[in-house]
Design an enzyme around this catalytic site. Sequence first.
Site, PDB file in Angstrom:
ATOM      1  N   CYS A  29       0.866  -1.185   0.000  1.00 40.67           N
ATOM      2  CA  CYS A  29       0.000   0.000   0.000  1.00 40.67           C
ATOM      3  C   CYS A  29       0.900   1.231   0.000  1.00 40.67           C
ATOM      4  O   CYS A  29       2.128   1.116   0.153  1.00 40.67           O
ATOM      5  CB  CYS A  29      -0.861  -0.011   1.253  1.00 40.67           C
ATOM      6  SG  CYS A  29       0.167   0.009   2.749  1.00 40.67           S
ATOM      7  N   HIS A  45       5.525  -5.110   8.726  1.00 43.29           N
ATOM      8  CA  HIS A  45       5.573  -6.499   9.181  1.00 43.29           C
ATOM      9  C   HIS A  45       5.821  -7.460   8.018  1.00 43.29           C
ATOM     10  O   HIS A  45       4.910  -8.127   7.528  1.00 43.29           O
ATOM     11  CB  HIS A  45       4.275  -6.851   9.923  1.00 43.29           C
ATOM     12  CG  HIS A  45       4.192  -6.205  11.271  1.00 43.29           C
ATOM     13  ND1 HIS A  45       3.007  -5.930  11.904  1.00 43.29           N
ATOM     14  CD2 HIS A  45       5.160  -5.795  12.115  1.00 43.29           C
ATOM     15  CE1 HIS A  45       3.254  -5.371  13.075  1.00 43.29           C
ATOM     16  NE2 HIS A  45       4.555  -5.269  13.221  1.00 43.29           N
ATOM     17  N   HIS A  58       3.701   1.811  11.718  1.00 45.76           N
ATOM     18  CA  HIS A  58       2.545   1.578  12.600  1.00 45.76           C
ATOM     19  C   HIS A  58       2.295   2.735  13.559  1.00 45.76           C
ATOM     20  O   HIS A  58       1.247   2.788  14.192  1.00 45.76           O
ATOM     21  CB  HIS A  58       2.774   0.312  13.425  1.00 45.76           C
ATOM     22  CG  HIS A  58       3.291  -0.821  12.594  1.00 45.76           C
ATOM     23  ND1 HIS A  58       4.634  -1.106  12.480  1.00 45.76           N
ATOM     24  CD2 HIS A  58       2.649  -1.697  11.807  1.00 45.76           C
ATOM     25  CE1 HIS A  58       4.790  -2.135  11.659  1.00 45.76           C
ATOM     26  NE2 HIS A  58       3.615  -2.507  11.237  1.00 45.76           N
ATOM     27  N   CYS A 108       2.452   5.837   8.929  1.00 44.62           N
ATOM     28  CA  CYS A 108       1.574   6.047   7.766  1.00 44.62           C
ATOM     29  C   CYS A 108       0.676   7.267   8.028  1.00 44.62           C
ATOM     30  O   CYS A 108       0.094   7.379   9.116  1.00 44.62           O
ATOM     31  CB  CYS A 108       0.707   4.812   7.528  1.00 44.62           C
ATOM     32  SG  CYS A 108      -0.485   5.090   6.195  1.00 44.62           S
ATOM     33  N   GLU A 158       0.228  -0.533  16.351  1.00 39.78           N
ATOM     34  CA  GLU A 158      -0.597   0.635  15.994  1.00 39.78           C
ATOM     35  C   GLU A 158      -1.491   1.031  17.167  1.00 39.78           C
ATOM     36  O   GLU A 158      -1.708   2.227  17.428  1.00 39.78           O
ATOM     37  CB  GLU A 158      -1.455   0.320  14.752  1.00 39.78           C
ATOM     38  CG  GLU A 158      -2.247   1.539  14.314  1.00 39.78           C
ATOM     39  CD  GLU A 158      -3.205   1.252  13.163  1.00 39.78           C
ATOM     40  OE1 GLU A 158      -2.894   0.404  12.303  1.00 39.78           O
ATOM     41  OE2 GLU A 158      -4.272   1.896  13.131  1.00 39.78           O
ATOM     42  N   THR A 163      -6.485   0.794  11.727  1.00 43.01           N
ATOM     43  CA  THR A 163      -6.672   0.936  10.275  1.00 43.01           C
ATOM     44  C   THR A 163      -6.753  -0.390   9.531  1.00 43.01           C
ATOM     45  O   THR A 163      -7.164  -0.426   8.376  1.00 43.01           O
ATOM     46  CB  THR A 163      -5.496   1.730   9.669  1.00 43.01           C
ATOM     47  OG1 THR A 163      -4.285   1.042  10.006  1.00 43.01           O
ATOM     48  CG2 THR A 163      -5.447   3.148  10.168  1.00 43.01           C
TER      49      THR A 163
HETATM   50 FE1  SF4 Z   1      -0.942   0.738   4.501  1.00 41.67          FE
HETATM   51 FE2  SF4 Z   1      -1.371   0.623   7.140  1.00 41.67          FE
HETATM   52 FE3  SF4 Z   1      -1.287   2.970   5.890  1.00 41.67          FE
HETATM   53 FE4  SF4 Z   1      -3.317   1.312   5.447  1.00 41.67          FE
HETATM   54  S1  SF4 Z   1      -2.800   2.355   7.370  1.00 41.67           S
HETATM   55  S2  SF4 Z   1      -2.214   2.516   3.908  1.00 41.67           S
HETATM   56  S3  SF4 Z   1      -2.287  -0.680   5.572  1.00 41.67           S
HETATM   57  S4  SF4 Z   1       0.406   1.509   6.120  1.00 41.67           S
END
Ligand code: SF4
Length: 316
Positions: A20, A49, A82, A104, A134, A173
């Site tokens: 992603c 991970h 995370h 992220c 997270e 998420t």
């Molecule tokens: Fe990727 Fe996690 Fe961000 Fe979703 S929250 S885009 S799975 S890194």
Amino acid sequence: MNASPLPPLNLLIAAPRGFCAGVDRAIRIVELTIEKFGPPVYVRHEIVHNKYVVDDLKAKGAIFVEELDEVPDGVPVVFSAHGVPKAVPAKAVERGLNFLDATCPLVSKVHRQAERLVKGGQHILFIGHRGHPEVIGTFGQVPEGAITLIETVDDAETIAVPDGVPLAFLSQTTLSVDDTAEIIAAVRRRFPEIVAPDSEDICYATSNRQGAVKAIAERCDAMLVIGAPNSSNSLRLVEVAERSGVKARLIQRASEIDFAWLEGVATLGITAGASAPEILVREVVDLLGTRFAVSETEAATVTENMLFKLPRALVA
Ligand code: SF4
């Protein structure tokens, strides 16, 4: 007619799958930090991970640790995708460490909401999995006691909440879209006044990968999910496949394929969690190709074009 001496196997490959935008960005941050400052670069917790990704970054000069105490003075440190509790960057500042935050942006969005809600006097019910980094990171954005973890519908129906305090809910998420909807429904039944997040917390990548598995499950006799056992979104993909009525297994690499398990399978679904690189999908397809006459079809549900900016310190 199958002219090959090998038995036929249809591969139905889910799309979207694999990396992603948040994972892509986090890996790039580690690579750019190594390029800019030279090795070694410390990374607090697995950047994402996936063992393959971690080993690749180790080979480039990254050193992975679990806590900031293990990072020596004078070297850069990257925080994983995370997210981290607020105390971690605060400690890094106190020590004068050069740190880069690969959290992220979609996790950071949840962090900011948590802070805002608590500042506004609300108590948060947080839907997530105990112990996941997270969840630890999000809990660490607000004072202790300001947020309560809910893992199941049963928790939602029974958990104690502070008296007379307005409630709001947020979520991790990378949860199961369906399970979370059930938990939210239970929370709303019990607390009709509860405030919902500004927008869905389960991220686009998690929803899209689960949707892509559902879309192919009906046509598959079995499904392989490529991902790590500690990857929340990969585990959810296995659950989604199983709930759609197809047997499913999580594998980290092609070497973990159990060929006996594939007996009688005419169509095999393949997907990959958000932290699993495409090279591992190819590795699986290639190994299957040594035992079967494979025919590959990609089944795309949506097209993703999400891209997150890199930290200014690395691109300036
Ligand atoms: Fe990727 Fe996690 Fe961000 Fe979703 S929250 S885009 S799975 S890194």
